[in-house]
Design an enzyme around this catalytic site. Structure first.
Site, PDB file in Angstrom:
ATOM      1  NE  ARG A   1     -16.578  -3.904   3.197  1.00 29.27           N
ATOM      2  CZ  ARG A   1     -15.395  -3.511   2.780  1.00 29.27           C
ATOM      3  NH1 ARG A   1     -14.728  -4.229   1.909  1.00 29.27           N
ATOM      4  NH2 ARG A   1     -14.882  -2.391   3.208  1.00 29.27           N
TER       5      ARG A   1
ATOM      6  NE  ARG B   1      -4.148  -0.170   2.579  1.00 25.74           N
ATOM      7  CZ  ARG B   1      -5.143  -1.063   2.627  1.00 25.74           C
ATOM      8  NH1 ARG B   1      -4.919  -2.328   2.478  1.00 25.74           N
ATOM      9  NH2 ARG B   1      -6.359  -0.653   2.796  1.00 25.74           N
TER      10      ARG B   1
ATOM     11  NE  ARG C   1     -13.532  -3.796   6.740  1.00 19.64           N
ATOM     12  CZ  ARG C   1     -12.687  -3.786   5.736  1.00 19.64           C
ATOM     13  NH1 ARG C   1     -12.641  -4.817   4.910  1.00 19.64           N
ATOM     14  NH2 ARG C   1     -11.883  -2.775   5.528  1.00 19.64           N
TER      15      ARG C   1
ATOM     16  NE  ARG D   1     -11.252   1.685   4.935  1.00 19.28           N
ATOM     17  CZ  ARG D   1     -12.301   0.890   4.701  1.00 19.28           C
ATOM     18  NH1 ARG D   1     -13.485   1.194   5.206  1.00 19.28           N
ATOM     19  NH2 ARG D   1     -12.171  -0.173   3.961  1.00 19.28           N
TER      20      ARG D   1
HETATM   21  P1  AP5 Z   1     -14.649  -6.033  -1.256  1.00 18.84           P
HETATM   22  O1  AP5 Z   1     -14.292  -7.181  -2.126  1.00 18.84           O
HETATM   23  O2  AP5 Z   1     -14.875  -6.283   0.199  1.00 18.84           O
HETATM   24  O3  AP5 Z   1     -13.617  -4.827  -1.462  1.00 18.84           O
HETATM   25  P2  AP5 Z   1     -12.048  -4.726  -1.147  1.00 18.84           P
HETATM   26  O4  AP5 Z   1     -11.394  -4.149  -2.348  1.00 18.84           O
HETATM   27  O5  AP5 Z   1     -11.534  -6.024  -0.630  1.00 18.84           O
HETATM   28  O6  AP5 Z   1     -12.097  -3.596  -0.054  1.00 18.84           O
HETATM   29  P3  AP5 Z   1     -11.555  -3.450   1.418  1.00 18.84           P
HETATM   30  O7  AP5 Z   1     -12.386  -2.356   2.027  1.00 18.84           O
HETATM   31  O8  AP5 Z   1     -11.503  -4.751   2.163  1.00 18.84           O
HETATM   32  O9  AP5 Z   1     -10.162  -2.937   1.224  1.00 18.84           O
HETATM   33  P4  AP5 Z   1      -9.433  -2.004   2.162  1.00 18.84           P
HETATM   34  O10 AP5 Z   1      -8.317  -1.817   1.367  1.00 18.84           O
HETATM   35  O11 AP5 Z   1      -9.959  -0.755   2.638  1.00 18.84           O
HETATM   36  O12 AP5 Z   1      -9.480  -2.780   3.556  1.00 18.84           O
HETATM   37  P5  AP5 Z   1      -8.385  -3.712   4.210  1.00 18.84           P
HETATM   38  O13 AP5 Z   1      -9.104  -4.750   4.939  1.00 18.84           O
HETATM   39  O14 AP5 Z   1      -7.361  -4.078   3.215  1.00 18.84           O
HETATM   40  O15 AP5 Z   1     -15.981  -5.351  -1.898  1.00 18.84           O
HETATM   41  C1  AP5 Z   1     -16.610  -4.240  -1.290  1.00 18.84           C
HETATM   42  C2  AP5 Z   1     -18.148  -4.384  -1.403  1.00 18.84           C
HETATM   43  O16 AP5 Z   1     -18.546  -4.292  -2.776  1.00 18.84           O
HETATM   44  C3  AP5 Z   1     -18.721  -5.722  -0.904  1.00 18.84           C
HETATM   45  O17 AP5 Z   1     -19.934  -5.476  -0.259  1.00 18.84           O
HETATM   46  C4  AP5 Z   1     -18.926  -6.558  -2.183  1.00 18.84           C
HETATM   47  O18 AP5 Z   1     -20.013  -7.449  -2.046  1.00 18.84           O
HETATM   48  C5  AP5 Z   1     -19.231  -5.475  -3.221  1.00 18.84           C
HETATM   49  N1  AP5 Z   1     -18.680  -5.802  -4.539  1.00 18.84           N
HETATM   50  C6  AP5 Z   1     -17.450  -6.312  -4.833  1.00 18.84           C
HETATM   51  N2  AP5 Z   1     -17.272  -6.427  -6.161  1.00 18.84           N
HETATM   52  C7  AP5 Z   1     -18.426  -5.940  -6.744  1.00 18.84           C
HETATM   53  C8  AP5 Z   1     -18.851  -5.778  -8.101  1.00 18.84           C
HETATM   54  N3  AP5 Z   1     -18.054  -6.122  -9.128  1.00 18.84           N
HETATM   55  N4  AP5 Z   1     -20.061  -5.244  -8.335  1.00 18.84           N
HETATM   56  C9  AP5 Z   1     -20.890  -4.886  -7.284  1.00 18.84           C
HETATM   57  N5  AP5 Z   1     -20.538  -5.025  -5.982  1.00 18.84           N
HETATM   58  C10 AP5 Z   1     -19.319  -5.540  -5.709  1.00 18.84           C
HETATM   59  O19 AP5 Z   1      -7.688  -2.694   5.231  1.00 18.84           O
HETATM   60  C11 AP5 Z   1      -8.317  -2.241   6.414  1.00 18.84           C
HETATM   61  C12 AP5 Z   1      -7.325  -1.416   7.233  1.00 18.84           C
HETATM   62  O20 AP5 Z   1      -6.214  -2.238   7.653  1.00 18.84           O
HETATM   63  C13 AP5 Z   1      -6.664  -0.231   6.504  1.00 18.84           C
HETATM   64  O21 AP5 Z   1      -7.454   0.925   6.551  1.00 18.84           O
HETATM   65  C14 AP5 Z   1      -5.338  -0.088   7.294  1.00 18.84           C
HETATM   66  O22 AP5 Z   1      -5.543   0.563   8.529  1.00 18.84           O
HETATM   67  C15 AP5 Z   1      -4.971  -1.531   7.589  1.00 18.84           C
HETATM   68  N6  AP5 Z   1      -4.106  -2.139   6.545  1.00 18.84           N
HETATM   69  C16 AP5 Z   1      -4.418  -3.217   5.758  1.00 18.84           C
HETATM   70  N7  AP5 Z   1      -3.406  -3.497   4.923  1.00 18.84           N
HETATM   71  C17 AP5 Z   1      -2.435  -2.589   5.175  1.00 18.84           C
HETATM   72  C18 AP5 Z   1      -1.151  -2.358   4.619  1.00 18.84           C
HETATM   73  N8  AP5 Z   1      -0.670  -3.113   3.620  1.00 18.84           N
HETATM   74  N9  AP5 Z   1      -0.422  -1.323   5.098  1.00 18.84           N
HETATM   75  C19 AP5 Z   1      -0.892  -0.548   6.096  1.00 18.84           C
HETATM   76  N10 AP5 Z   1      -2.098  -0.704   6.669  1.00 18.84           N
HETATM   77  C20 AP5 Z   1      -2.871  -1.723   6.219  1.00 18.84           C
END
Ligand code: AP5
Length: 216
Positions: free
Chosen positions: A125, A86, A158, A169
């Site tokens: 979601r 990221r 969430r 975010r």
């Molecule tokens: P979904 O598939 O859940 O989306 P996603 O891209 O996986 O989104 P995330 O919100 O999980 O990503 P994020 O990056 O914010 O969170 P993360 O957990 O990594 O889809 C979203 C919704 O849309 C669902 O309801 C789904 O059903 C729907 N949908 C999907 N595809 C669709 C389509 N084609 N058409 C219609 N609907 C659809 O991170 C959380 C936190 O953790 C961060 O904020 C940070 O604090 C920390 N963190 C995580 N990784 C790191 C890192 N590498 N470095 C630093 N901090 C980190």
């Protein structure tokens, strides 16, 4: 198969696609967000250190994330990196780590989608915290509100999918993660897909971008 970085804003559908490719094509999903939530739920030192950043919608410091990924990278399956890297520092560390383990450099697929649609996706979601399966109240609703069709378990929203945190975010993504598009483009490793389409069309585009033969 090659390791793949799924690059896209929060809510772009990275987790949804990773789950599909894991079930049907033998990839392993490595989601740093899911791993951090597990650490938080288990009350580990890392979980405690990460909690505040996650609640505020900020990034967890690079060194904690890189150390966690190092510990998780094992086995021969090709990995789908979901939500990692990221920052440019994380991308450099991942390249170095994969090279040190004699795995090739990963390809990156950028999920193109507008900020407005990302907000709508996150606001609707619902997730099964046990399996990671996600639903959307409008785009992919479960048969019974709040219950997973597959295992009957409860679905939750969430903590960081609140309007103020979503905005933070998205800002963090634009400032700190968007530079990775140029990082992977410069080394000829970037493909972009239209992530505004329905789930099946996005899967199709993703498989095409990573050259997986899926019989179409
Ligand atoms: P979904 O598939 O859940 O989306 P996603 O891209 O996986 O989104 P995330 O919100 O999980 O990503 P994020 O990056 O914010 O969170 P993360 O957990 O990594 O889809 C979203 C919704 O849309 C669902 O309801 C789904 O059903 C729907 N949908 C999907 N595809 C669709 C389509 N084609 N058409 C219609 N609907 C659809 O991170 C959380 C936190 O953790 C961060 O904020 C940070 O604090 C920390 N963190 C995580 N990784 C790191 C890192 N590498 N470095 C630093 N901090 C980190």
């Amino acid at each position: 198969m090659q390791d793949v970085v799924l690059l896209g804003g929060p809510g772009a559908g990275k987790g949804t696609q990773a789950q599909i490719l894991m079930r049907s094509f033998g990839y392993r999903q490595l989601s740093t967000g899911d791993l951090l939530r597990e650490h938080r739920n288990q009350g580990t030192e890392l979980g405690k250190a990460a909690e505040g950043y996650m609640k505020r919608g900020e990034l967890v410091p690079d060194e904690l994330i890189i150390k966690m990924v190092e510990g998780e990278l094992r086995g021969d399956s090709a990995v789908l990196f979901d939500g990692f890297p990221r920052t440019v520092a994380q991308a450099e560390a991942l390249d170095a780590l994969l090279q040190s383990r004699e795995r090739g450099l990963p390809k990156a697929v950028y999920f193109e989608i507008s900020r407005a649609l990302l907000e709508e996706r996150m606001l609707g979601r619902w997730t099964n915290p046990r399996t990671g399966r996600v639903y959307h109240e409008k785009f992919d609703p479960p048969k019974v509100h709040g219950i997973d069709d597959q295992d009957g378990g409860p679905l939750v929203q969430r903590e960081d999918d609140k309007p103020e945190t979503i905005k933070k975010r998205l800002d963090v993504f634009e400032a700190q993660t968007m530079p990775l598009v140029a990082y992977y483009k410069q080394s000829g490793r970037l493909a972009a897909i239209d992530a505004t389409q329905g789930v099946d069309a996005v899967t199709h585009a993703l498989l095409h971008a990573i050259d997986v033969d899926h019989g179409h």
